[in-house]
Write a protein that holds these residues in place. Structure first.
Motif, PDB file in Angstrom:
ATOM      1  N   TRP A 295      68.691  69.724  54.457  1.00  0.00           N
ATOM      2  CA  TRP A 295      68.199  70.624  53.411  1.00  0.00           C
ATOM      3  C   TRP A 295      67.015  71.455  53.882  1.00  0.00           C
ATOM      4  CZ3 TRP A 295      71.501  71.611  49.861  1.00  0.00           C
ATOM      5  CH2 TRP A 295      72.448  70.641  49.510  1.00  0.00           C
ATOM      6  N   LEU A 296      66.190  70.888  54.750  1.00  0.00           N
ATOM      7  CA  LEU A 296      65.082  71.665  55.305  1.00  0.00           C
ATOM      8  C   LEU A 296      65.604  72.754  56.237  1.00  0.00           C
ATOM      9  CD1 LEU A 296      62.565  68.763  56.023  1.00  0.00           C
ATOM     10  CD2 LEU A 296      62.387  70.495  54.226  1.00  0.00           C
ATOM     11  N   LEU A 297      66.586  72.413  57.065  1.00  0.00           N
ATOM     12  CA  LEU A 297      67.183  73.406  57.951  1.00  0.00           C
ATOM     13  C   LEU A 297      67.913  74.496  57.160  1.00  0.00           C
ATOM     14  CD1 LEU A 297      68.624  71.057  60.719  1.00  0.00           C
ATOM     15  CD2 LEU A 297      66.945  72.875  61.098  1.00  0.00           C
ATOM     16  N   ALA A 298      68.717  74.059  56.171  1.00  0.00           N
ATOM     17  CA  ALA A 298      69.488  75.017  55.375  1.00  0.00           C
ATOM     18  C   ALA A 298      68.569  75.918  54.553  1.00  0.00           C
ATOM     19  CB  ALA A 298      70.461  74.279  54.460  1.00  0.00           C
TER      20      ALA A 298
ATOM     21  N   VAL B  35      66.337  87.106  65.596  1.00  0.00           N
ATOM     22  CA  VAL B  35      67.164  85.892  65.532  1.00  0.00           C
ATOM     23  C   VAL B  35      66.702  84.872  66.559  1.00  0.00           C
ATOM     24  CG1 VAL B  35      69.230  86.856  64.479  1.00  0.00           C
ATOM     25  CG2 VAL B  35      68.949  87.006  66.944  1.00  0.00           C
ATOM     26  N   ALA B  36      65.422  84.916  66.897  1.00  0.00           N
ATOM     27  CA  ALA B  36      64.854  83.888  67.775  1.00  0.00           C
ATOM     28  C   ALA B  36      64.950  82.514  67.123  1.00  0.00           C
ATOM     29  CB  ALA B  36      63.393  84.227  68.086  1.00  0.00           C
ATOM     30  N   THR B  37      65.178  82.472  65.800  1.00  0.00           N
ATOM     31  CA  THR B  37      65.300  81.205  65.078  1.00  0.00           C
ATOM     32  C   THR B  37      66.595  80.461  65.389  1.00  0.00           C
ATOM     33  OG1 THR B  37      66.232  82.432  63.217  1.00  0.00           O
ATOM     34  CG2 THR B  37      63.866  81.973  63.144  1.00  0.00           C
ATOM     35  N   VAL B  38      67.590  81.156  65.932  1.00  0.00           N
ATOM     36  CA  VAL B  38      68.902  80.519  66.110  1.00  0.00           C
ATOM     37  C   VAL B  38      68.891  79.421  67.176  1.00  0.00           C
ATOM     38  CG1 VAL B  38      71.309  80.902  66.774  1.00  0.00           C
ATOM     39  CG2 VAL B  38      70.169  82.500  65.221  1.00  0.00           C
ATOM     40  N   PRO B  39      68.424  79.656  68.414  1.00  0.00           N
ATOM     41  CA  PRO B  39      68.470  78.576  69.410  1.00  0.00           C
ATOM     42  C   PRO B  39      67.774  77.292  68.980  1.00  0.00           C
ATOM     43  CG  PRO B  39      68.068  80.678  70.494  1.00  0.00           C
ATOM     44  CD  PRO B  39      67.968  80.933  69.018  1.00  0.00           C
ATOM     45  N   PRO B  40      66.544  77.336  68.412  1.00  0.00           N
ATOM     46  CA  PRO B  40      65.954  76.064  67.978  1.00  0.00           C
ATOM     47  C   PRO B  40      66.696  75.416  66.812  1.00  0.00           C
ATOM     48  CG  PRO B  40      64.511  77.912  67.399  1.00  0.00           C
ATOM     49  CD  PRO B  40      65.574  78.445  68.297  1.00  0.00           C
ATOM     50  N   THR B  41      67.316  76.216  65.937  1.00  0.00           N
ATOM     51  CA  THR B  41      68.088  75.642  64.835  1.00  0.00           C
ATOM     52  C   THR B  41      69.338  74.940  65.357  1.00  0.00           C
ATOM     53  OG1 THR B  41      67.292  77.366  63.318  1.00  0.00           O
ATOM     54  CG2 THR B  41      69.249  76.148  62.644  1.00  0.00           C
ATOM     55  N   VAL B  42      70.039  75.569  66.302  1.00  0.00           N
ATOM     56  CA  VAL B  42      71.206  74.935  66.929  1.00  0.00           C
ATOM     57  C   VAL B  42      70.782  73.651  67.640  1.00  0.00           C
ATOM     58  CG1 VAL B  42      72.963  75.189  68.721  1.00  0.00           C
ATOM     59  CG2 VAL B  42      72.489  77.094  67.177  1.00  0.00           C
ATOM     60  N   ALA B  43      69.654  73.708  68.357  1.00  0.00           N
ATOM     61  CA  ALA B  43      69.166  72.528  69.082  1.00  0.00           C
ATOM     62  C   ALA B  43      68.870  71.374  68.127  1.00  0.00           C
ATOM     63  CB  ALA B  43      67.911  72.892  69.874  1.00  0.00           C
ATOM     64  N   LEU B  44      68.270  71.669  66.982  1.00  0.00           N
ATOM     65  CA  LEU B  44      67.972  70.622  66.008  1.00  0.00           C
ATOM     66  C   LEU B  44      69.252  70.025  65.416  1.00  0.00           C
ATOM     67  CD1 LEU B  44      64.887  72.216  64.211  1.00  0.00           C
ATOM     68  CD2 LEU B  44      64.899  70.077  65.501  1.00  0.00           C
ATOM     69  N   CYS B  45      70.226  70.876  65.105  1.00  0.00           N
ATOM     70  CA  CYS B  45      71.513  70.368  64.588  1.00  0.00           C
ATOM     71  C   CYS B  45      72.174  69.451  65.612  1.00  0.00           C
ATOM     72  CB  CYS B  45      72.438  71.534  64.246  1.00  0.00           C
ATOM     73  SG  CYS B  45      71.954  72.469  62.778  1.00  0.00           S
TER      74      CYS B  45
ATOM     75  N   MET C 199      58.522  74.300  55.809  1.00  0.00           N
ATOM     76  CA  MET C 199      59.726  73.471  55.749  1.00  0.00           C
ATOM     77  C   MET C 199      60.171  73.053  57.149  1.00  0.00           C
ATOM     78  SD  MET C 199      61.776  75.665  52.854  1.00  0.00           S
ATOM     79  CE  MET C 199      63.292  74.721  52.954  1.00  0.00           C
ATOM     80  N   SER C 200      60.093  73.962  58.095  1.00  0.00           N
ATOM     81  CA  SER C 200      60.524  73.668  59.462  1.00  0.00           C
ATOM     82  C   SER C 200      59.646  72.592  60.093  1.00  0.00           C
ATOM     83  CB  SER C 200      60.487  74.945  60.309  1.00  0.00           C
ATOM     84  OG  SER C 200      61.358  75.922  59.776  1.00  0.00           O
ATOM     85  N   LEU C 201      58.349  72.701  59.899  1.00  0.00           N
ATOM     86  CA  LEU C 201      57.433  71.731  60.484  1.00  0.00           C
ATOM     87  C   LEU C 201      57.587  70.346  59.861  1.00  0.00           C
ATOM     88  CD1 LEU C 201      54.243  73.979  60.754  1.00  0.00           C
ATOM     89  CD2 LEU C 201      55.746  73.241  62.623  1.00  0.00           C
ATOM     90  N   ALA C 202      58.207  70.273  58.680  1.00  0.00           N
ATOM     91  CA  ALA C 202      58.400  68.990  58.000  1.00  0.00           C
ATOM     92  C   ALA C 202      59.654  68.247  58.461  1.00  0.00           C
ATOM     93  CB  ALA C 202      58.470  69.214  56.486  1.00  0.00           C
TER      94      ALA C 202
END
Length: 432
Positions: A242-245, A346-356, A413-416
Protein backbone atom coordinates in the motif's frame (compact mmCIF):
# COMPACT_ATOMS: atom_id res chain seq x y z
CA UNK A 1 64.78 -31.82 -31.27
CA UNK A 2 63.42 -28.38 -30.40
CA UNK A 3 59.77 -27.92 -29.60
CA UNK A 4 58.30 -24.51 -30.31
CA UNK A 5 55.04 -23.36 -28.88
CA UNK A 6 52.86 -20.78 -30.46
CA UNK A 7 50.73 -18.75 -28.04
CA UNK A 8 47.06 -19.41 -28.49
CA UNK A 9 45.08 -16.61 -30.06
CA UNK A 10 43.02 -14.76 -27.50
CA UNK A 11 39.37 -15.70 -27.61
CA UNK A 12 36.99 -12.89 -28.40
CA UNK A 13 34.28 -12.41 -25.85
CA UNK A 14 30.91 -12.34 -27.50
CA UNK A 15 28.30 -9.91 -26.31
CA UNK A 16 25.74 -11.79 -24.25
CA UNK A 17 22.41 -12.39 -25.98
CA UNK A 18 20.66 -10.62 -23.08
CA UNK A 19 21.88 -7.28 -24.42
CA UNK A 20 20.27 -7.96 -27.82
CA UNK A 21 16.97 -8.83 -26.14
CA UNK A 22 17.20 -5.63 -24.09
CA UNK A 23 17.84 -3.67 -27.32
CA UNK A 24 14.74 -5.12 -28.99
CA UNK A 25 12.69 -4.37 -25.86
CA UNK A 26 14.01 -0.80 -25.93
CA UNK A 27 12.87 -0.35 -29.55
CA UNK A 28 9.44 -1.86 -28.81
CA UNK A 29 8.85 0.39 -25.80
CA UNK A 30 10.08 3.35 -27.83
CA UNK A 31 7.58 2.55 -30.60
CA UNK A 32 4.70 2.39 -28.14
CA UNK A 33 5.79 5.68 -26.59
CA UNK A 34 4.69 7.55 -29.70
CA UNK A 35 1.04 7.49 -28.74
CA UNK A 36 1.91 8.11 -25.10
CA UNK A 37 3.32 11.45 -26.31
CA UNK A 38 0.24 12.60 -28.23
CA UNK A 39 -2.38 13.66 -25.64
CA UNK A 40 -0.83 17.04 -24.82
CA UNK A 41 -0.23 17.75 -28.51
CA UNK A 42 -3.77 16.94 -29.65
CA UNK A 43 -5.91 18.53 -26.93
CA UNK A 44 -5.98 21.99 -28.53
CA UNK A 45 -6.50 20.80 -32.17
CA UNK A 46 -9.38 18.51 -31.12
CA UNK A 47 -10.93 21.26 -29.03
CA UNK A 48 -10.75 23.69 -31.94
CA UNK A 49 -12.06 21.30 -34.63
CA UNK A 50 -14.84 19.52 -32.75
CA UNK A 51 -15.65 22.02 -30.01
CA UNK A 52 -15.12 19.39 -27.32
CA UNK A 53 -14.26 20.72 -23.85
CA UNK A 54 -10.88 20.12 -22.21
CA UNK A 55 -12.71 17.96 -19.66
CA UNK A 56 -14.19 15.69 -22.36
CA UNK A 57 -10.85 15.19 -24.10
CA UNK A 58 -9.16 14.68 -20.72
CA UNK A 59 -11.71 11.93 -19.98
CA UNK A 60 -10.41 10.00 -22.99
CA UNK A 61 -6.88 10.48 -21.69
CA UNK A 62 -8.08 9.31 -18.27
CA UNK A 63 -9.60 6.10 -19.66
CA UNK A 64 -6.38 5.48 -21.58
CA UNK A 65 -4.28 5.93 -18.44
CA UNK A 66 -6.50 3.69 -16.28
CA UNK A 67 -6.45 0.85 -18.81
CA UNK A 68 -2.74 1.42 -19.41
CA UNK A 69 -2.23 0.72 -15.72
CA UNK A 70 -4.82 -1.97 -14.98
CA UNK A 71 -3.82 -4.05 -18.00
CA UNK A 72 -0.22 -4.24 -16.76
CA UNK A 73 -0.53 -6.95 -14.06
CA UNK A 74 -2.59 -9.18 -16.37
CA UNK A 75 -0.04 -8.58 -19.14
CA UNK A 76 2.74 -9.72 -16.79
CA UNK A 77 0.84 -12.95 -16.11
CA UNK A 78 0.06 -13.38 -19.83
CA UNK A 79 3.77 -13.02 -20.62
CA UNK A 80 4.46 -15.80 -18.13
CA UNK A 81 1.81 -17.98 -19.75
CA UNK A 82 2.12 -17.25 -23.48
CA UNK A 83 5.47 -15.46 -23.85
CA UNK A 84 6.62 -11.88 -24.23
CA UNK A 85 6.92 -12.04 -28.01
CA UNK A 86 3.26 -12.82 -28.66
CA UNK A 87 1.89 -10.39 -26.09
CA UNK A 88 4.07 -7.46 -27.21
CA UNK A 89 3.44 -8.03 -30.94
CA UNK A 90 -0.34 -8.07 -30.42
CA UNK A 91 -0.11 -4.99 -28.19
CA UNK A 92 1.71 -3.02 -30.89
CA UNK A 93 -0.92 -4.02 -33.46
CA UNK A 94 -3.66 -2.82 -31.10
CA UNK A 95 -1.90 0.54 -30.69
CA UNK A 96 -1.62 0.90 -34.47
CA UNK A 97 -5.31 0.11 -35.03
CA UNK A 98 -6.48 2.44 -32.27
CA UNK A 99 -4.36 5.39 -33.32
CA UNK A 100 -4.97 4.87 -37.04
CA UNK A 101 -8.77 4.77 -36.75
CA UNK A 102 -8.92 8.07 -34.85
CA UNK A 103 -8.65 9.87 -38.20
CA UNK A 104 -12.19 8.68 -39.00
CA UNK A 105 -13.89 9.75 -35.75
CA UNK A 106 -16.69 12.32 -35.72
CA UNK A 107 -18.03 12.03 -32.14
CA UNK A 108 -16.46 12.18 -28.69
CA UNK A 109 -17.49 8.61 -27.81
CA UNK A 110 -15.26 7.38 -30.64
CA UNK A 111 -12.35 9.25 -29.06
CA UNK A 112 -13.11 7.50 -25.77
CA UNK A 113 -13.19 4.09 -27.51
CA UNK A 114 -10.15 4.44 -29.78
CA UNK A 115 -7.84 6.72 -27.87
CA UNK A 116 -9.07 5.56 -24.50
CA UNK A 117 -9.81 1.83 -24.74
CA UNK A 118 -7.85 0.45 -27.72
CA UNK A 119 -4.63 2.34 -27.17
CA UNK A 120 -4.94 2.03 -23.38
CA UNK A 121 -5.08 -1.76 -23.63
CA UNK A 122 -2.24 -1.88 -26.15
CA UNK A 123 0.18 0.34 -24.28
CA UNK A 124 -0.75 -1.27 -20.96
CA UNK A 125 0.16 -4.70 -22.32
CA UNK A 126 3.77 -3.66 -22.86
CA UNK A 127 4.32 -0.89 -20.37
CA UNK A 128 6.96 -0.92 -17.65
CA UNK A 129 5.90 -4.46 -16.70
CA UNK A 130 7.43 -5.60 -19.99
CA UNK A 131 10.72 -4.01 -18.96
CA UNK A 132 10.55 -5.66 -15.53
CA UNK A 133 9.84 -9.07 -17.12
CA UNK A 134 12.77 -8.77 -19.55
CA UNK A 135 15.11 -7.86 -16.69
CA UNK A 136 13.88 -10.67 -14.43
CA UNK A 137 14.30 -13.33 -17.12
CA UNK A 138 17.48 -12.23 -18.86
CA UNK A 139 19.60 -10.49 -16.21
CA UNK A 140 21.04 -11.39 -12.83
CA UNK A 141 23.78 -8.78 -12.98
CA UNK A 142 23.05 -5.12 -13.89
CA UNK A 143 19.33 -5.42 -13.17
CA UNK A 144 18.97 -1.88 -11.86
CA UNK A 145 20.96 -0.42 -14.76
CA UNK A 146 18.97 -2.29 -17.44
CA UNK A 147 15.68 -1.38 -15.76
CA UNK A 148 16.74 2.25 -15.96
CA UNK A 149 17.70 1.96 -19.63
CA UNK A 150 14.42 0.28 -20.62
CA UNK A 151 12.41 2.77 -18.60
CA UNK A 152 14.24 5.55 -20.41
CA UNK A 153 12.96 4.12 -23.71
CA UNK A 154 9.60 5.75 -23.03
CA UNK A 155 11.29 9.10 -22.52
CA UNK A 156 13.31 8.60 -25.70
CA UNK A 157 10.07 7.96 -27.59
CA UNK A 158 8.70 11.17 -26.18
CA UNK A 159 11.91 12.94 -27.23
CA UNK A 160 11.63 11.66 -30.80
CA UNK A 161 7.89 12.01 -31.29
CA UNK A 162 6.76 15.13 -29.41
CA UNK A 163 8.31 17.89 -31.56
CA UNK A 164 7.47 15.97 -34.75
CA UNK A 165 3.86 15.38 -33.71
CA UNK A 166 3.45 19.00 -32.62
CA UNK A 167 4.63 20.27 -36.02
CA UNK A 168 2.46 17.74 -37.85
CA UNK A 169 -0.59 18.69 -35.76
CA UNK A 170 -0.04 22.40 -36.43
CA UNK A 171 0.87 21.92 -40.12
CA UNK A 172 -0.74 19.03 -42.05
CA UNK A 173 -3.09 18.39 -39.11
CA UNK A 174 -3.63 16.09 -36.15
CA UNK A 175 -4.79 13.23 -38.40
CA UNK A 176 -1.36 13.02 -40.01
CA UNK A 177 0.16 12.94 -36.52
CA UNK A 178 -2.10 10.01 -35.54
CA UNK A 179 -1.20 8.08 -38.69
CA UNK A 180 2.49 8.67 -38.00
CA UNK A 181 2.09 7.04 -34.60
CA UNK A 182 0.20 4.07 -36.10
CA UNK A 183 2.96 3.57 -38.67
CA UNK A 184 5.66 3.71 -36.01
CA UNK A 185 3.97 1.03 -33.92
CA UNK A 186 3.54 -1.23 -36.96
CA UNK A 187 7.19 -0.80 -37.94
CA UNK A 188 8.34 -2.29 -34.63
CA UNK A 189 6.26 -5.50 -34.88
CA UNK A 190 8.69 -7.40 -37.20
CA UNK A 191 11.65 -6.66 -34.90
CA UNK A 192 9.75 -8.02 -31.91
CA UNK A 193 8.59 -11.17 -33.71
CA UNK A 194 11.95 -12.05 -35.25
CA UNK A 195 14.41 -11.03 -32.55
CA UNK A 196 12.71 -11.13 -29.13
CA UNK A 197 12.99 -14.39 -27.20
CA UNK A 198 11.06 -15.30 -24.08
CA UNK A 199 13.79 -17.11 -22.10
CA UNK A 200 17.59 -17.50 -22.34
CA UNK A 201 17.13 -21.27 -22.60
CA UNK A 202 15.23 -20.75 -25.86
CA UNK A 203 18.58 -19.90 -27.51
CA UNK A 204 20.77 -22.23 -25.46
CA UNK A 205 22.13 -19.80 -22.90
CA UNK A 206 21.48 -18.56 -19.37
CA UNK A 207 20.65 -15.15 -17.94
CA UNK A 208 23.51 -12.67 -17.80
CA UNK A 209 25.33 -13.25 -14.51
CA UNK A 210 23.53 -16.50 -13.67
CA UNK A 211 25.52 -19.40 -12.20
CA UNK A 212 26.49 -22.09 -14.75
CA UNK A 213 23.80 -24.74 -14.92
CA UNK A 214 21.20 -22.52 -13.29
CA UNK A 215 17.74 -24.03 -13.64
CA UNK A 216 15.08 -21.96 -15.31
CA UNK A 217 11.90 -21.29 -13.37
CA UNK A 218 9.13 -22.90 -15.36
CA UNK A 219 6.28 -20.61 -16.43
CA UNK A 220 3.17 -20.84 -14.33
CA UNK A 221 0.41 -23.05 -15.71
CA UNK A 222 -2.16 -21.10 -13.73
CA UNK A 223 -4.71 -19.05 -15.63
CA UNK A 224 -3.09 -15.63 -16.20
CA UNK A 225 -6.00 -13.62 -14.84
CA UNK A 226 -6.30 -15.89 -11.79
CA UNK A 227 -2.60 -15.58 -11.03
CA UNK A 228 -2.70 -11.78 -11.31
CA UNK A 229 -5.66 -11.57 -8.91
CA UNK A 230 -4.13 -14.12 -6.51
CA UNK A 231 -0.86 -12.21 -6.32
CA UNK A 232 -2.80 -9.00 -5.69
CA UNK A 233 -4.79 -10.63 -2.87
CA UNK A 234 -1.57 -11.81 -1.22
CA UNK A 235 0.31 -8.53 -1.65
CA UNK A 236 -2.66 -6.47 -0.46
CA UNK A 237 -2.30 -8.06 2.98
CA UNK A 238 1.11 -6.41 3.39
CA UNK A 239 1.86 -2.83 4.41
CA UNK A 240 4.69 -2.23 1.87
CA UNK A 241 2.28 -2.85 -1.02
CA UNK A 242 0.00 0.00 0.00
CA UNK A 243 2.91 2.36 0.61
CA UNK A 244 4.39 1.52 -2.79
CA UNK A 245 1.02 1.73 -4.56
CA UNK A 246 0.08 5.01 -2.86
CA UNK A 247 3.41 6.64 -3.64
CA UNK A 248 3.32 5.45 -7.24
CA UNK A 249 -0.25 6.73 -7.67
CA UNK A 250 1.05 10.19 -6.71
CA UNK A 251 3.95 9.65 -9.12
CA UNK A 252 1.43 9.10 -11.93
CA UNK A 253 -0.55 12.17 -10.93
CA UNK A 254 2.52 14.40 -11.09
CA UNK A 255 3.94 13.04 -14.38
CA UNK A 256 1.72 11.44 -17.06
CA UNK A 257 -1.54 12.77 -15.67
CA UNK A 258 -0.59 16.38 -15.03
CA UNK A 259 2.64 17.48 -16.71
CA UNK A 260 2.50 15.00 -19.59
CA UNK A 261 -1.13 15.80 -20.43
CA UNK A 262 -1.56 19.46 -19.48
CA UNK A 263 1.83 21.17 -19.70
CA UNK A 264 1.39 22.09 -23.38
CA UNK A 265 -2.14 23.57 -23.06
CA UNK A 266 -1.08 25.33 -19.83
CA UNK A 267 1.89 26.92 -21.59
CA UNK A 268 -0.41 27.81 -24.51
CA UNK A 269 -2.69 29.63 -22.02
CA UNK A 270 0.27 31.91 -21.26
CA UNK A 271 0.92 32.67 -24.93
CA UNK A 272 3.56 30.05 -25.73
CA UNK A 273 3.33 28.36 -29.14
CA UNK A 274 2.48 24.66 -28.95
CA UNK A 275 5.57 23.44 -30.89
CA UNK A 276 7.76 25.37 -28.41
CA UNK A 277 5.95 23.84 -25.41
CA UNK A 278 6.23 20.40 -27.03
CA UNK A 279 9.95 20.93 -27.48
CA UNK A 280 10.24 21.70 -23.77
CA UNK A 281 8.57 18.37 -22.96
CA UNK A 282 11.02 16.73 -25.35
CA UNK A 283 13.87 18.28 -23.36
CA UNK A 284 12.34 16.63 -20.29
CA UNK A 285 12.70 13.41 -22.29
CA UNK A 286 16.41 14.05 -22.89
CA UNK A 287 17.21 14.58 -19.24
CA UNK A 288 14.87 11.79 -18.19
CA UNK A 289 17.11 9.34 -20.03
CA UNK A 290 20.08 10.54 -17.97
CA UNK A 291 18.10 10.59 -14.72
CA UNK A 292 16.50 7.17 -15.17
CA UNK A 293 19.68 5.37 -16.19
CA UNK A 294 21.51 6.99 -13.27
CA UNK A 295 18.65 5.98 -10.96
CA UNK A 296 18.95 2.38 -12.18
CA UNK A 297 22.68 2.42 -11.43
CA UNK A 298 22.03 3.90 -7.98
CA UNK A 299 19.31 1.32 -7.26
CA UNK A 300 22.01 -1.39 -7.36
CA UNK A 301 24.01 0.52 -4.71
CA UNK A 302 21.71 2.67 -2.55
CA UNK A 303 18.65 1.77 -0.47
CA UNK A 304 15.77 2.13 -2.99
CA UNK A 305 13.35 3.60 -0.45
CA UNK A 306 15.79 6.43 0.29
CA UNK A 307 16.05 7.18 -3.43
CA UNK A 308 12.24 7.31 -3.68
CA UNK A 309 12.00 9.68 -0.73
CA UNK A 310 14.51 12.07 -2.28
CA UNK A 311 12.92 11.92 -5.75
CA UNK A 312 9.38 12.59 -4.54
CA UNK A 313 10.45 15.37 -2.17
CA UNK A 314 12.37 17.30 -4.81
CA UNK A 315 9.59 16.81 -7.36
CA UNK A 316 7.00 18.23 -4.96
CA UNK A 317 9.03 21.38 -4.32
CA UNK A 318 9.61 21.95 -8.04
CA UNK A 319 5.88 21.66 -8.87
CA UNK A 320 5.03 24.33 -6.32
CA UNK A 321 7.35 26.73 -8.15
CA UNK A 322 6.08 25.92 -11.67
CA UNK A 323 3.00 28.26 -11.82
CA UNK A 324 5.27 31.29 -11.46
CA UNK A 325 7.49 30.20 -14.37
CA UNK A 326 4.98 30.14 -17.26
CA UNK A 327 5.45 32.89 -19.85
CA UNK A 328 4.99 33.49 -23.59
CA UNK A 329 8.70 32.89 -24.16
CA UNK A 330 11.12 30.31 -22.82
CA UNK A 331 12.77 31.99 -19.85
CA UNK A 332 15.96 30.61 -18.19
CA UNK A 333 13.99 29.79 -15.04
CA UNK A 334 11.65 27.55 -17.03
CA UNK A 335 14.61 25.79 -18.65
CA UNK A 336 16.04 25.10 -15.19
CA UNK A 337 12.71 23.57 -14.14
CA UNK A 338 12.57 21.45 -17.32
CA UNK A 339 16.08 20.09 -16.78
CA UNK A 340 15.47 19.36 -13.11
CA UNK A 341 12.06 17.79 -13.69
CA UNK A 342 13.42 15.72 -16.53
CA UNK A 343 16.08 14.17 -14.30
CA UNK A 344 13.32 13.20 -11.85
CA UNK A 345 10.56 12.24 -14.34
CA UNK A 346 10.57 8.43 -14.08
CA UNK A 347 13.66 8.03 -11.93
CA UNK A 348 11.18 6.51 -9.44
CA UNK A 349 10.74 3.36 -11.53
CA UNK A 350 14.06 1.49 -10.93
CA UNK A 351 13.90 1.77 -7.11
CA UNK A 352 10.20 0.80 -7.15
CA UNK A 353 10.92 -2.30 -9.26
CA UNK A 354 13.85 -3.13 -6.96
CA UNK A 355 11.63 -2.92 -3.87
CA UNK A 356 8.94 -5.13 -5.46
CA UNK A 357 11.60 -7.70 -6.34
CA UNK A 358 13.19 -7.64 -2.87
CA UNK A 359 9.93 -7.83 -0.93
CA UNK A 360 7.85 -10.16 -3.15
CA UNK A 361 10.48 -12.34 -4.85
CA UNK A 362 9.24 -14.37 -7.85
CA UNK A 363 5.93 -12.48 -7.84
CA UNK A 364 7.74 -9.14 -7.99
CA UNK A 365 6.94 -8.42 -11.66
CA UNK A 366 3.21 -9.08 -11.18
CA UNK A 367 3.17 -7.05 -7.95
CA UNK A 368 4.89 -4.22 -9.81
CA UNK A 369 2.15 -4.54 -12.43
CA UNK A 370 -0.45 -3.74 -9.77
CA UNK A 371 1.69 -0.96 -8.31
CA UNK A 372 2.01 0.44 -11.82
CA UNK A 373 -1.78 0.16 -12.13
CA UNK A 374 -2.08 2.52 -9.16
CA UNK A 375 0.34 4.85 -10.97
CA UNK A 376 -2.00 5.07 -13.93
CA UNK A 377 -5.13 5.44 -11.79
CA UNK A 378 -3.43 8.40 -10.16
CA UNK A 379 -2.50 9.72 -13.59
CA UNK A 380 -6.10 9.35 -14.78
CA UNK A 381 -7.45 11.24 -11.77
CA UNK A 382 -4.98 14.06 -12.36
CA UNK A 383 -5.66 14.18 -16.12
CA UNK A 384 -9.42 14.66 -15.76
CA UNK A 385 -9.13 16.67 -12.53
CA UNK A 386 -6.72 19.19 -14.03
CA UNK A 387 -8.93 19.47 -17.14
CA UNK A 388 -11.97 20.26 -14.99
CA UNK A 389 -9.90 22.73 -12.94
CA UNK A 390 -8.98 24.54 -16.15
CA UNK A 391 -12.60 24.54 -17.36
CA UNK A 392 -14.03 25.94 -14.11
CA UNK A 393 -11.24 28.20 -12.79
CA UNK A 394 -9.69 29.26 -16.08
CA UNK A 395 -6.18 28.26 -14.94
CA UNK A 396 -4.17 25.24 -13.82
CA UNK A 397 -2.51 26.75 -10.73
CA UNK A 398 -4.49 24.77 -8.16
CA UNK A 399 -3.56 21.52 -9.91
CA UNK A 400 0.18 22.30 -9.76
CA UNK A 401 0.10 23.21 -6.06
CA UNK A 402 -2.00 20.18 -5.13
CA UNK A 403 0.31 17.78 -6.96
CA UNK A 404 3.33 19.32 -5.25
CA UNK A 405 1.83 18.76 -1.80
CA UNK A 406 0.97 15.14 -2.64
CA UNK A 407 4.56 14.48 -3.78
CA UNK A 408 5.81 15.55 -0.34
CA UNK A 409 3.36 13.02 1.15
CA UNK A 410 4.72 10.33 -1.20
CA UNK A 411 8.25 11.05 0.05
CA UNK A 412 7.18 10.26 3.62
CA UNK A 413 5.33 7.11 2.53
CA UNK A 414 8.40 5.81 0.71
CA UNK A 415 10.68 6.28 3.69
CA UNK A 416 8.19 4.32 5.83
CA UNK A 417 8.56 1.12 3.72
CA UNK A 418 10.09 -1.82 5.60
CA UNK A 419 12.05 -4.44 3.68
CA UNK A 420 12.64 -8.08 4.74
CA UNK A 421 16.26 -7.48 5.80
CA UNK A 422 15.16 -4.51 7.92
CA UNK A 423 12.57 -6.64 9.72
CA UNK A 424 15.20 -9.30 10.48
CA UNK A 425 17.62 -6.67 11.78
CA UNK A 426 14.93 -5.20 14.07
CA UNK A 427 13.97 -8.63 15.41
CA UNK A 428 17.64 -9.46 16.10
CA UNK A 429 18.14 -6.15 17.89
CA UNK A 430 15.05 -6.78 20.03
CA UNK A 431 16.37 -10.21 21.08
CA UNK A 432 19.81 -8.91 22.10
Amino acid sequence: MTLSTTPAAPTRRRLHRAWFVAAVAFVAILGAAGFRATPGVLITPLREEFGWSTGTISLAVSINLVLYGLTAPFAAALMDRFGMRRVVAIALLLIAVGSGLTVLMTASWQLLLLWGVFVGLGTGSMALVFAATVVDRWFVRHRGLVTGILTAAGATGQLIFLPVLAHLAQGPGWRVASLAVAGSALAVVPFVWWLLRDHPEDVGTTALGAEPGAVRTEPSKTNAALRAVTVLAQAARTRPFWLLAGGFAICGMSTNGLVGTHFIPAAHDHGMAEPVAASLLAVIGIFDIVGTVASGWLSDRVDPKVLLGVYYGLRGLSLMVLPSLFAATTEPSMLIFIIFYGLDWVATVPPTVALCRRIYGADGAVVFGWVFGSHQIGAAIAAVGAGLTRDHLGAYDLAWYGAGALCLLAAGMSLAIRQPNEKSAKQTAAMV
